[in-house]
Design a protein around this motif. Sequence first.
Motif, PDB file in Angstrom:
ATOM      1  N   TRP A  68       0.821  -1.205   0.000  1.00 43.43           N
ATOM      2  CA  TRP A  68       0.000   0.000   0.000  1.00 43.43           C
ATOM      3  C   TRP A  68       0.856   1.256   0.000  1.00 43.43           C
ATOM      4  N   ILE A  77       2.037   1.818  -3.524  1.00 38.24           N
ATOM      5  CA  ILE A  77       0.906   2.331  -4.312  1.00 38.24           C
ATOM      6  C   ILE A  77       0.634   3.795  -3.960  1.00 38.24           C
ATOM      7  N   LEU A  78       0.738   4.147  -2.683  1.00 36.91           N
ATOM      8  CA  LEU A  78       0.547   5.527  -2.266  1.00 36.91           C
ATOM      9  C   LEU A  78       1.571   6.446  -2.933  1.00 36.91           C
ATOM     10  N   ALA A  84       0.611   6.960  -6.416  1.00 39.60           N
ATOM     11  CA  ALA A  84      -0.535   7.878  -6.479  1.00 39.60           C
ATOM     12  C   ALA A  84      -0.071   9.319  -6.302  1.00 39.60           C
ATOM     13  N   TYR A  85       0.868   9.557  -5.359  1.00 41.02           N
ATOM     14  CA  TYR A  85       1.445  10.891  -5.201  1.00 41.02           C
ATOM     15  C   TYR A  85       2.085  11.345  -6.511  1.00 41.02           C
ATOM     16  N   ALA A  94       1.451  10.273  -9.577  1.00 45.08           N
ATOM     17  CA  ALA A  94       0.413  10.516 -10.584  1.00 45.08           C
ATOM     18  C   ALA A  94      -0.287  11.851 -10.336  1.00 45.08           C
ATOM     19  N   ALA A  95      -0.564  12.166  -9.078  1.00 48.22           N
ATOM     20  CA  ALA A  95      -1.201  13.449  -8.749  1.00 48.22           C
ATOM     21  C   ALA A  95      -0.285  14.609  -9.103  1.00 48.22           C
ATOM     22  N   THR A 110      -0.243  14.955 -12.872  1.00 46.20           N
ATOM     23  CA  THR A 110      -1.540  15.470 -13.309  1.00 46.20           C
ATOM     24  C   THR A 110      -1.654  16.961 -13.046  1.00 46.20           C
TER      25      THR A 110
END
Length: 188
Positions: free
Chosen positions: A41, A44-45, A48-49, A51-52, A55
Amino acid sequence: MSDANPDSTDALQGTSPGQPALEPDRADQVTPLQASRAPIWLFILQLAYLAALVTIGLLYVHLDAFRRLLPNPAGPIPLAVPWWGALGGITISLTGIFRNAGRWQPRYELWHIARPVLGAIVGSVAYLIFIVVIRATGTTPGPHSSTSGAVFDLVAFLVGYREEVFRELLKRASDSLFAPTRRDQDSR
C-alpha cells in the motif's frame, strides 16, 4: 556471522553485528517477520502521489483555468519549486521502499507518507534561503528564466530528496546564529 545469513544470531535478533539485541518487552520492537516486506500500500501511495503531481503539472501547463486558480508565483515562491521538492520527496521514498523491501521497519511508514509534503516545504525554504544568499551578495536574481529556474528547481529537488541533510544544515546554521557563544556563557 554475516548479515546476509538469515540463520545468523544477529538476523534472528533483528540487529546488526555490534548492536544490542532488541528488548523482548518493547511494543515498538521489529521482529524479523515484521521487517521482512515493505507494505504494498505504501508503494501504491507513492505512485498515487507521483500521478497526482504529474496530473497537476499537466493541468497547469495545458489549462488556462487551472493557471488562474493557482497563481504563479505563490507569494515569493514559483510554483515549480515546491513541485520539484515534492518530486524529490517521492523519489527518495520510492528509493527507500526498494532498498529496504526485504528488511522493512514499520516505524518509517509515517515518514514515507509525509515525504512529498515535507519535500515541498523544505524545497521552498531552500529556495528562499538561496534567494536571500544571492541578494546578500549584492546580486539581484532575475525573473524565473529558464536558466535560473532550472537551478532553483534542481535545488528544490535535491533538498526534497535529501531533506534530512538539509534539516541538519539548518540546525547547525540556527545553532551558530542563536546559541549563546562561549564568551556569553562565561560572563554569566
